[in-house]
Design a protein around this motif. Structure first.
Motif, PDB file in Angstrom:
ATOM      1  N   LYS A  43       0.849  -1.193   0.000  1.00 62.90           N
ATOM      2  CA  LYS A  43       0.000   0.000   0.000  1.00 62.90           C
ATOM      3  C   LYS A  43       0.880   1.236   0.000  1.00 62.90           C
ATOM      4  O   LYS A  43       1.742   1.398   0.865  1.00 62.90           O
ATOM      5  CB  LYS A  43      -0.931  -0.001   1.216  1.00 62.90           C
ATOM      6  N   PHE A 102      -5.366  10.098   6.998  1.00 67.05           N
ATOM      7  CA  PHE A 102      -5.156   8.656   7.032  1.00 67.05           C
ATOM      8  C   PHE A 102      -4.768   8.221   8.439  1.00 67.05           C
ATOM      9  O   PHE A 102      -4.188   8.993   9.208  1.00 67.05           O
ATOM     10  CB  PHE A 102      -4.051   8.245   6.041  1.00 67.05           C
ATOM     11  N   GLU A 103      -5.070   6.960   8.750  1.00 70.71           N
ATOM     12  CA  GLU A 103      -4.745   6.404  10.055  1.00 70.71           C
ATOM     13  C   GLU A 103      -3.243   6.197  10.212  1.00 70.71           C
ATOM     14  O   GLU A 103      -2.502   6.078   9.225  1.00 70.71           O
ATOM     15  CB  GLU A 103      -5.461   5.062  10.247  1.00 70.71           C
ATOM     16  N   ASP A 104      -2.781   6.138  11.441  1.00 68.68           N
ATOM     17  CA  ASP A 104      -1.377   5.841  11.730  1.00 68.68           C
ATOM     18  C   ASP A 104      -0.993   4.501  11.089  1.00 68.68           C
ATOM     19  O   ASP A 104      -1.773   3.538  11.104  1.00 68.68           O
ATOM     20  CB  ASP A 104      -1.135   5.745  13.232  1.00 68.68           C
ATOM     21  N   SER A 106      -0.582   3.433   8.011  1.00 70.42           N
ATOM     22  CA  SER A 106      -1.441   2.944   6.928  1.00 70.42           C
ATOM     23  C   SER A 106      -0.677   2.472   5.692  1.00 70.42           C
ATOM     24  O   SER A 106      -1.215   1.698   4.895  1.00 70.42           O
ATOM     25  CB  SER A 106      -2.418   4.041   6.492  1.00 70.42           C
ATOM     26  N   PHE A 107       0.570   2.932   5.509  1.00 68.97           N
ATOM     27  CA  PHE A 107       1.249   2.709   4.236  1.00 68.97           C
ATOM     28  C   PHE A 107       2.643   2.108   4.420  1.00 68.97           C
ATOM     29  O   PHE A 107       3.342   2.410   5.387  1.00 68.97           O
ATOM     30  CB  PHE A 107       1.367   4.028   3.471  1.00 68.97           C
ATOM     31  N   ASP A 108       3.030   1.286   3.437  1.00 73.01           N
ATOM     32  CA  ASP A 108       4.383   0.725   3.407  1.00 73.01           C
ATOM     33  C   ASP A 108       5.391   1.719   2.847  1.00 73.01           C
ATOM     34  O   ASP A 108       6.586   1.638   3.135  1.00 73.01           O
ATOM     35  CB  ASP A 108       4.425  -0.527   2.513  1.00 73.01           C
ATOM     36  N   VAL A 132       1.925   8.213   9.125  1.00 77.89           N
ATOM     37  CA  VAL A 132       1.107   7.307   8.307  1.00 77.89           C
ATOM     38  C   VAL A 132       1.908   6.131   7.750  1.00 77.89           C
ATOM     39  O   VAL A 132       1.331   5.217   7.162  1.00 77.89           O
ATOM     40  CB  VAL A 132       0.391   8.066   7.167  1.00 77.89           C
ATOM     41  N   LYS A 134       4.065   2.686   8.076  1.00 78.93           N
ATOM     42  CA  LYS A 134       4.234   1.543   8.972  1.00 78.93           C
ATOM     43  C   LYS A 134       5.669   1.510   9.481  1.00 78.93           C
ATOM     44  O   LYS A 134       6.579   2.018   8.807  1.00 78.93           O
ATOM     45  CB  LYS A 134       3.930   0.246   8.223  1.00 78.93           C
TER      46      LYS A 134
END
Length: 269
Positions: A43, A102-104, A106-108, A132, A134
């Motif tokens: 993501k 966006f949530e904490d 959320s993304f790679d 945001v 990971k």
């Protein structure tokens, strides 16, 4: 940075896409995709997507399993990007880098091509990007190197200084070409909470255009420089001509071939 430096509205997005994207952005979009391919990403978030140069490159160059969310502060730029389309679906979303929706974790990966220079508070934006991401995620972004490493921008700046000697437009050296000092980049990332040491490298690329006029239109009419020129008497056509003539003195008539240079930064969360 002036407030007008962030104004990409009216006909600017279309001119930007038509003239500037193939001139100076497509090469670095491919570079970003190449850096992502070696990583495990499912993501991905793009910030300051503009008219979608990197978005298109990622959509076609990354596996279909990679989910892409492309954001920009300017709805006009996103509209141009969406109209141009991508090879597979992406999520287009208007968003402010100062307060990402966006949530904490959320993304790679988060990528930003030539956008961080426009953030009003870069450390705050970096903190949002880190939030945001990971743990172990990567932030990849690029900025333009010094003006003297980018002849198109330098010649444009000098030509407009000769046209407006008492009050020259300073958009290019102030913002897009004014944020490239490695130490300042490191400091701002650290203030944003990134504790890993960033990789910071200069990346030169070839650039070509059909004519000096095409280059001049891109810079004078497809960026917020346009607003600065128009604020000085509305001499947009004349300014574009002056810049084209200055470029012609270096590159001659016909096809233009030059080298541009960016600074690419990669940092782990």
């Amino acid at each position: 940075m002036s407030a007008s430096d962030k104004v990409f509205a009216g006909s600017v997005p279309e001119i930007y896409e038509t003239y500037l994207v193939p001139l100076i952005f497509t090469q670095y979009a491919a570079d970003v995709v190449a850096r992502l391919k070696s990583r495990s990403v499912s993501k991905l978030l793009e910030i300051a997507a503009g008219t979608g140069a990197v978005t298109r490159a990622m959509a076609s160059g990354l596996p279909a399993s990679v989910s892409i969310v492309a954001t920009d502060l300017s709805q006009g730029m996103l509209d141009q990007a969406a109209a141009r389309g991508t090879s597979r679906p992406v999520e287009w979303r208007q968003a402010d880098a100062m307060s990402l929706p966006f949530e904490d974790g959320s993304f790679d990966a988060v990528v930003c091509q030539f956008g961080v220079m426009f953030f009003p508070d870069r450390s705050k934006a970096y903190a949002e990007i880190r939030r945001v991401l990971k743990p172990g995620g990567v932030f990849i972004f690029n900025v333009w190197d010094r003006l003297d490493s980018n002849a198109y921008a330098e010649i444009t700046t000098r030509a407009l200084e000769s046209m407006f000697p008492n009050d020259p437009p300073r958009f290019l050296p102030r913002t897009p070409y004014g944020y490239n000092d490695p130490e300042i980049l490191r400091q701002d990332l650290a203030k944003g909470g990134f504790t890993a040491s960033p990789e910071i490298i200069a990346v030169p690329c070839p650039s070509s255009a059909a004519s000096c006029e095409a280059v001049a239109i891109g810079y004078c009419q497809g960026t917020p420089l346009r607003g600065e020129i128009e604020a000085r008497g509305g001499q947009l056509s004349e300014a574009t001509k002056v810049v084209a003539e200055a470029l012609g003195k270096k590159y001659g008539a016909g096809t233009v071939n030059a080298q541009i240079q960016a600074v690419v930064v990669t940092v782990q969360r």
